[in-house]
Design an enzyme around this catalytic site. Structure first.
Site, PDB file in Angstrom:
ATOM      1  CG  ASP A 182      -5.036  -3.747  13.488  1.00  0.00           C
ATOM      2  OD1 ASP A 182      -4.368  -3.535  12.464  1.00  0.00           O
ATOM      3  OD2 ASP A 182      -6.283  -3.735  13.486  1.00  0.00           O
TER       4      ASP A 182
ATOM      5  N   GLY B 206       0.822  -1.206   0.000  1.00  0.00           N
ATOM      6  CA  GLY B 206       0.000   0.000   0.000  1.00  0.00           C
ATOM      7  C   GLY B 206       0.857   1.257   0.000  1.00  0.00           C
TER       8      GLY B 206
END
Ligand code: HPA
Length: 235
Positions: A204, A20
């Site tokens: 996460d 990204g």
């Protein structure tokens, strides 16, 4: 040249690895490629073409979210005759059974996004990765001794939600984790008759609230980068 990429046609390899973050593309080029050359810097979306163990490959940032990867992947496939794109990224886990830094290989993704219907009227809520590409990635993972969880994931248009419905997406569709790009990438590949895959590292966990720091994330990326590059050798 396209509206968003200044590279000349032959400057982009048949296989593109897409993190990204464009600075991650630079990191891969600087640390893993032989003879990398910068082939795009329009809007800072850095792209480098070089070789890995002698095989030509391009690494290029996709930006965040479906509109961004949608633009770059479409132009790469359509104007630069790219055959396959392997996205590498991070994901938030929807189950406590996934640990930070676990590696996922996306088999399919669910999305409530309008990307497909806006692009060509597709009403599909699920998009699939390319089987042959996933096969090569699994082969490479086995040889490197890296464990891969083959997953259905959620590809979301929204990072910050007022009421996160992740539990429902896990229970109803079996989505193990969330990211924001693969639905558009897989859609474009399918529309244009090309191949796409997505490897993710858990950064996460929405259940346990564990998270990694950006420094730790950078290190864990090495595993994913190595896996993507070794997979390219099998194509
Ligand atoms: N949501 C969406 N994308 C992500 C996440 C998340 O929790 N973590 C890493 N990419």
């Amino acid at each position: 040249m396209t509206p968003h990429i200044e590279a000349k046609k032959g400057d982009i390899a048949k296989t593109v690895i897409m993190p990204g973050d464009p600075l991650r593309a630079k990191y891969i080029a600087d640390n893993f490629l032989e003879n990398p050359r910068l082939v795009n810097q329009v809007r800072g979306m850095l792209a480098y073409t070089g070789t890995y163990k002698g095989k030509e490959v391009t690494v290029m940032g996709s930006g965040m979210g479906m509109p961004s990867i949608g633009i770059y992947s479409y132009e790469l496939y359509k104007e630069y005759e790219v055959e396959q794109i392997i996205r590498i990224g991070t994901a938030g886990a929807y189950t406590k059974d996934l640990n930070l830094y676990d590696l996922l290989l996306v088999q399919k993704c669910y999305s409530e996004s309008s990307y497909g219907s806006t692009q060509n009227g597709s009403k599909d809520e699920f998009k699939e990765a390319s089987f042959p590409l996933n096969f090569h990635i699994q082969e490479a993972a086995q040889e490197l001794g890296k464990h891969l969880t083959i997953a259905c994931i959620h590809s979301s248009d929204v990072f910050y939600k007022e009421n996160d419905n992740f539990k429902e997406l896990y229970e109803r569709y079996g989505c193990l984790a969330c990211e924001m790009e693969s639905f558009a990438l897989f859609h474009n590949a399918s529309v244009l008759g090309k191949k796409a895959a997505c490897i993710l590292t858990i950064s996460d966990n929405l259940v346990t609230k564990e998270e990694t720091t950006s420094r730790e994330r950078q290190n864990s990326l090495k595993d994913m980068i190595e896996l993507a590059l070794e997979s390219v050798l099998k194509i």
